[in-house]
Write an enzyme that holds these catalytic residues in place. Structure first.
Site, PDB file in Angstrom:
ATOM      1  N   ARG A 120      12.468   8.081  -2.529  1.00  0.00           N
ATOM      2  CA  ARG A 120      13.703   8.883  -2.558  1.00  0.00           C
ATOM      3  C   ARG A 120      13.395  10.337  -2.901  1.00  0.00           C
ATOM      4  O   ARG A 120      13.974  11.267  -2.323  1.00  0.00           O
ATOM      5  CB  ARG A 120      14.680   8.308  -3.581  1.00  0.00           C
ATOM      6  CG  ARG A 120      15.171   6.910  -3.261  1.00  0.00           C
ATOM      7  CD  ARG A 120      16.072   6.388  -4.363  1.00  0.00           C
ATOM      8  NE  ARG A 120      16.111   4.928  -4.387  1.00  0.00           N
ATOM      9  CZ  ARG A 120      16.601   4.207  -5.388  1.00  0.00           C
ATOM     10  NH1 ARG A 120      17.087   4.819  -6.458  1.00  0.00           N
ATOM     11  NH2 ARG A 120      16.599   2.893  -5.324  1.00  0.00           N
ATOM     12  N   SER A 276      21.035  39.422 -17.878  1.00  0.00           N
ATOM     13  CA  SER A 276      20.380  39.530 -19.180  1.00  0.00           C
ATOM     14  C   SER A 276      21.434  39.467 -20.263  1.00  0.00           C
ATOM     15  O   SER A 276      22.538  40.000 -20.102  1.00  0.00           O
ATOM     16  CB  SER A 276      19.603  40.851 -19.273  1.00  0.00           C
ATOM     17  OG  SER A 276      19.224  41.115 -20.604  1.00  0.00           O
ATOM     18  N   LYS A 282      19.878  44.524 -15.813  1.00  0.00           N
ATOM     19  CA  LYS A 282      18.784  43.645 -15.408  1.00  0.00           C
ATOM     20  C   LYS A 282      19.172  42.744 -14.232  1.00  0.00           C
ATOM     21  O   LYS A 282      20.304  42.279 -14.120  1.00  0.00           O
ATOM     22  CB  LYS A 282      18.349  42.759 -16.580  1.00  0.00           C
ATOM     23  CG  LYS A 282      17.592  43.465 -17.681  1.00  0.00           C
ATOM     24  CD  LYS A 282      16.202  43.890 -17.247  1.00  0.00           C
ATOM     25  CE  LYS A 282      15.274  42.737 -17.012  1.00  0.00           C
ATOM     26  NZ  LYS A 282      14.990  41.950 -18.221  1.00  0.00           N
ATOM     27  N   ASN A 284      17.083  39.706 -13.006  1.00  0.00           N
ATOM     28  CA  ASN A 284      15.885  38.884 -13.187  1.00  0.00           C
ATOM     29  C   ASN A 284      15.669  37.923 -12.009  1.00  0.00           C
ATOM     30  O   ASN A 284      16.610  37.295 -11.537  1.00  0.00           O
ATOM     31  CB  ASN A 284      15.990  38.084 -14.487  1.00  0.00           C
ATOM     32  CG  ASN A 284      16.025  38.993 -15.707  1.00  0.00           C
ATOM     33  OD1 ASN A 284      15.271  39.954 -15.782  1.00  0.00           O
ATOM     34  ND2 ASN A 284      16.906  38.697 -16.641  1.00  0.00           N
ATOM     35  N   ARG A 315      -6.301  -4.517 -15.576  1.00  0.00           N
ATOM     36  CA  ARG A 315      -5.064  -3.910 -16.093  1.00  0.00           C
ATOM     37  C   ARG A 315      -5.425  -2.805 -17.060  1.00  0.00           C
ATOM     38  O   ARG A 315      -6.162  -3.024 -18.012  1.00  0.00           O
ATOM     39  CB  ARG A 315      -4.172  -4.941 -16.803  1.00  0.00           C
ATOM     40  CG  ARG A 315      -2.824  -4.400 -17.268  1.00  0.00           C
ATOM     41  CD  ARG A 315      -1.808  -4.327 -16.115  1.00  0.00           C
ATOM     42  NE  ARG A 315      -1.325  -5.665 -15.788  1.00  0.00           N
ATOM     43  CZ  ARG A 315      -1.669  -6.326 -14.680  1.00  0.00           C
ATOM     44  NH1 ARG A 315      -2.497  -5.770 -13.814  1.00  0.00           N
ATOM     45  NH2 ARG A 315      -1.210  -7.512 -14.443  1.00  0.00           N
TER      46      ARG A 315
END
Length: 454
Positions: A120, A276, A282, A284, A315
Site C-alpha cells: 500500500r 515565521s 520571511k 521559508n 530466527r
C-alpha cells in the site's frame, strides 16, 4: 503504529494510516483468514473451522491497544493477537479454535502483514512520484532555453539551461521508480514457513497451502521462507532510501536557489505556508525542509536494515525486531519528502529575469572558459588561458564587463587582431547562446525520460 508529533509534521496522514496500529493488526488478520481457508481447501482443517476463523478476523472486534501492550511481554505482536483470535473463535466453536494459526509461526504473520502494508505504501509512493516526475519534465520542456547560473563548489561556474537542471532532477526519480517496481516484484512475497521454515506441520500439503495463501493475498509465491534471508526485503528498503536521497538533492538545490540573495526559484506561498513566528517578511522553503529532514534521517534507517541482516540461524534475536521497528519510518519519511516536493513543484515560482540579473552581475566572468577556447584556436590553449586570466583580473579590478575587456584586447593584440571574428566572440557572452549545448542535451534526455515513463 503510533507516530510521534515530530515525525507526523514531516509527512502526511495518508502514509501514517498505512502503518497505523489498526492497519497492522488488520493485515495480520488477513493472513490468518487466508491461511485458514487455504488449509481447508487442502483438507488440512475442516471447512467449518476455517469459516469460523474467517468470521472472527475482523479488526474492530479486538482491543488493539491491549494487544500492543501484551506484545511487549510476549516478545511478538502475533502471540497476543493469536491468543485473542483463538479465544474469540472458541466462544463460537471450541473445535474450530484448535485450528487457529495451524502450522504457522509468529514471523509468518508479522512479515506477511508488513508486506501487505508496504504494498500500500508503494502504491502511494508510485502515484505521487509519477506526478512529480511529470511536473519536472513539463518544467524542463518549458525552460530548455532559459539561462541560469550553474554553480560548482557553491560558486558561479558557467551558464546552463534551467531545463537541463530540471531534467537532472527528474532523471534519478525516473530510475528510482523503475527500480522500486522491479525490486518490489521480488520483495512483495508471502512469508510462510512454520516454526523453522520447513512447513513440517502441514506435511506434503505445505507447498500447496503456500500457493493458495499467496494467491489469495495477491503476493508473490516464495521459493522458500525468508525468515532470516532478508536480502530481497532489505534491497527494497534501500531503494526507498536512495529515492529519499535523490529528493534531498532536489531540495538542496531548490532551497539554495530560493535564498533571498539569489531569488531565482521560490516555493508557493500563502495560507500560512512558510511563515515565521517572529519575522513577517520571511518566506521559508518548508517543502525543502521536509525533504532535507528525510534525506538526513534516511541513511541511519538504511544502515540499521543492513546492520541487522546477519540473523541467527532460523530466527533472528533482536535484529529482525530492529528491522521491523525501522521499516515504517523509512517509508513514512520518504513519502513525506516526496509529497512535499510535489506540492512545491506544482506551485513553483520561476524568476527568469532574476536569473539573468544574477548572470549579468558577474561581469561576464562565467563566459571566460568559452572565450579562452575560442582564442586558443589562434594562439594555443596555454597562452589563451594565461591571457584570459589577465583579462578576467582586469575586468574585476576595473568593474567592466569581461566581453568589453576581451574585445579591446583582441583589437590591440597583434597575434589576434584580424584573426578573430569579433561578432562570433561577442556572441560567446550571450546567456541564451551559452545555453545551447545544455538545451540540446536536455532535449535529448527529456525525450528519453518521457519514453521510459510511457
Amino acid at each position: 503504529m503510533s507516530v510521534l508529533i515530530f515525525d507526523s509534521f514531516l509527512t502526511t496522514t495518508e502514509i501514517i494510516d498505512v502503518f497505523d496500529d489498526a492497519a497492522v493488526i488488520e493485515a495480520m488478520l488477513q493472513f490468518e483468514q487466508a491461511l485458514a481457508q487455504a488449509q481447508a481447501a487442502e483438507g488440512i482443517i475442516p471447512q467449518a473451522a476455517a469459516d469460523q476463523i474467517s468470521a472472527h478476523c475482523n479488526v474492530r472486534n479486538y482491543d488493539i491497544a491491549a494487544i500492543v501492550v501484551a506484545s511487549r511481554r510476549a516478545g511478538s505482536m502475533a502471540i497476543p493477537l493469536v491468543k485473542e483470535l483463538t479465544k474469540a473463535v472458541a466462544q463460537a466453536d471450541k473445535d474450530a479454535a484448535t485450528h487457529v494459526h495451524w502450522g504457522s509461526t509468529s514471523q509468518d504473520v508479522i512479515d506477511t502483514a508488513a508486506v501487505l502494508l508496504t504494498r500500500r505504501a508503494l502504491e502511494l509512493i508510485d502515484s505521487t512520484l509519477l506526478g512529480l516526475i511529470r511536473r519536472l519534465l513539463d518544467l524542463a520542456g518549458q525552460h530548455l532555453n532559459t539561462p541560469v547560473l550553474a554553480r560548482t563548489l557553491m560558486q558561479p561556474a558557467q551558464v546552463t539551461s534551467l531545463g537541463f537542471k530540471f531534467t537532472g532532477w527528474a532523471a534519478p526519480l525516473v530510475r528510482a521508480r523503475t527500480q522500486l517496481r522491479t525490486v518490489a516484484h521480488r520483495a512483495l512475497q508471502l512469508q510462510l514457513g512454520g516454526a523453522v521454515g520447513t512447513l513440517a506441520v502441514m506435511g506434503n500439503k505445505g507447498p500447496a497451502v503456500v500457493k493458495r495463501v499467496a494467491a489469495e493475498l495477491g503476493l508473490a509465491e516464495p521459493q522458500s521462507n525468508w525468515h532470516t534471508q532478508r536480502d530481497e526485503w532489505v534491497r527494497l528498503g534501500l531503494e526507498v532510501a536512495v529515492l529519499a536521497g535523490s529528493l534531498g538533492k532536489i531540495a538542496k538545490d531548490l532551497s539554495l536557489m530560493a535564498q533571498g540573495e539569489i531569488a531565482e526559484l521560490a516555493e508557493p506561498s500563502g495560507q500560512g505556508r512558510g511563515g515565521s513566528s517572529a519575522m513577517p517578511h520571511k518566506r521559508n522553503p518548508v517543502s525543502c525542509m521536509i525533504a532535507l529532514a528525510a534525506a538526513g534521517r534516511t541513511p541511519q534507517r538504511a544502515a540499521a536494515l543492513l546492520a541487522n541482516m546477519p540473523q541467527e540461524h532460523e530466527r533472528g534475536l533482536g535484529n529482525w525486531q530492529a528491522e521491523l521497528a525501522e521499516w515504517p519510518g523509512l517509508f513514512i519519511s520518504a513519502y513525506g519528502a516526496l509529497h512535499a516536493l510535489r506540492e512545491a513543484m506544482d506551485g513553483l515560482q520561476i524568476d527568469s529575469a532574476r536569473m539573468l540579473v544574477n548572470i549579468e552581475a558577474l561581469q561576464g566572468l562565467v563566459f571566460a572558459e568559452a572565450a579562452s577556447i575560442h582564442l586558443a584556436g589562434v594562439i594555443g590553449r596555454p597562452e589563451a588561458h594565461r591571457l584570459m586570466e589577465e583579462l578576467t583580473s582586469q575586468a574585476v579590478s576595473s568593474r567592466q564587463q569581461l566581453s568589453a575587456v576581451v574585445v579591446a584586447a583582441v583589437k590591440t593584440d597583434a597575434r589576434l587582431s584580424g584573426k578573430i571574428d569579433l561578432p562570433t566572440l561577442e556572441a560567446l557572452f550571450d546567456p541564451v547562446v551559452a545555453t545551447a549545448c545544455a538545451a540540446n542535451l536536455a532535449g535529448a534526455q527529456l525525450s528519453s525520460l518521457q519514453a521510459s515513463l510511457a
